[in-house]
Design a protein around this motif. Structure first.
Motif, mmCIF file in Angstrom:
data_model
loop_
_atom_site.group_PDB
_atom_site.id
_atom_site.type_symbol
_atom_site.label_atom_id
_atom_site.label_comp_id
_atom_site.label_asym_id
_atom_site.label_seq_id
_atom_site.Cartn_x
_atom_site.Cartn_y
_atom_site.Cartn_z
ATOM 1 N N CYS A 81 33.953 58.566 97.574
ATOM 2 C CA CYS A 81 32.808 57.660 97.629
ATOM 3 C C CYS A 81 31.651 58.173 96.786
ATOM 4 C CB CYS A 81 32.354 57.465 99.077
ATOM 5 S SG CYS A 81 33.493 56.485 100.058
ATOM 6 N N ASN A 84 32.460 57.383 93.244
ATOM 7 C CA ASN A 84 32.229 55.960 92.991
ATOM 8 C C ASN A 84 30.740 55.640 92.907
ATOM 9 O OD1 ASN A 84 34.973 55.514 92.997
ATOM 10 N ND2 ASN A 84 35.030 54.805 95.111
ATOM 11 N N GLU A 85 29.948 56.349 93.714
ATOM 12 C CA GLU A 85 28.496 56.153 93.676
ATOM 13 C C GLU A 85 27.933 56.564 92.321
ATOM 14 O OE1 GLU A 85 24.413 58.076 95.477
ATOM 15 O OE2 GLU A 85 26.362 58.800 96.178
ATOM 16 N N GLU A 114 28.162 52.779 98.586
ATOM 17 C CA GLU A 114 29.036 53.951 98.435
ATOM 18 C C GLU A 114 28.383 55.204 99.014
ATOM 19 O OE1 GLU A 114 32.144 54.237 97.494
ATOM 20 O OE2 GLU A 114 32.441 52.181 96.817
ATOM 21 N N GLN A 117 28.634 54.966 102.745
ATOM 22 C CA GLN A 117 30.028 55.195 103.127
ATOM 23 C C GLN A 117 30.361 56.682 103.102
ATOM 24 O OE1 GLN A 117 32.131 52.868 104.143
ATOM 25 N NE2 GLN A 117 33.952 54.125 104.273
ATOM 26 N N ALA A 118 29.895 57.392 102.067
ATOM 27 C CA ALA A 118 30.149 58.835 101.972
ATOM 28 C C ALA A 118 29.505 59.571 103.139
ATOM 29 C CB ALA A 118 29.631 59.375 100.641
#
Length: 138
Positions: A81, A84-85, A114, A117-118
């Motif tokens: 994540c 992805n961020e 993201e 989410q992380a």
């Protein structure tokens, strides 16, 4: 904390210390990662129900290993994540440089999601580690 089902010859044992902790983790966690949620629910059901298969019982040591594996998976998901961020932030910068305000808004929302989410994955991994250590000392 014991019940016995006669239809399938299943012995159900609820761990009074472990089960509520994992249930609270799932209820507090608002993550979209259904695979990890399902894995945690499966661990709860395995902890809750020891099914005799060919005379073998699932032991608490195996549950401890499963908890540690799940914790590592959550940490890997958090790293993914974060990656992805960073990609979303780079796309955001590119969109701002090109003057694409609508695309920039979308990329910013992706980056924020993201990041959250992380953080949720790391929080859940920490709670699973706490439950595993409590199970280890019990």
């Amino acid at each position: 904390c014991r019940t016995t089902a006669t239809a399938r010859k299943t012995t159900k044992t609820t761990s009074c210390l472990l089960y509520p902790s994992l249930l609270i983790i799932i209820q507090r966690q608002k993550t979209n990662n259904n695979h990890l949620k399902n894995r945690i629910k499966r661990i709860i059901s395995l902890t809750e129900t020891h099914i005799k298969i060919m005379g073998n019982k699932i032991s608490l040591e195996e549950e401890l290993v499963n908890l540690k594996i799940t914790s590592k998976q959550m940490q890997r998901a958090a790293k993914k994540c974060e990656k992805n961020e960073k990609a979303a932030v780079n796309k955001l910068k590119k969109a701002i440089a090109q003057g694409n305000s609508e695309g920039a808004r979308i990329y910013a929302q992706d980056a924020i999601r993201e990041k959250n989410q992380a953080l949720n994955c790391l929080r859940l991994a920490s709670r699973i580690d706490a439950v595993a250590s409590r199970l280890e000392t019990a």
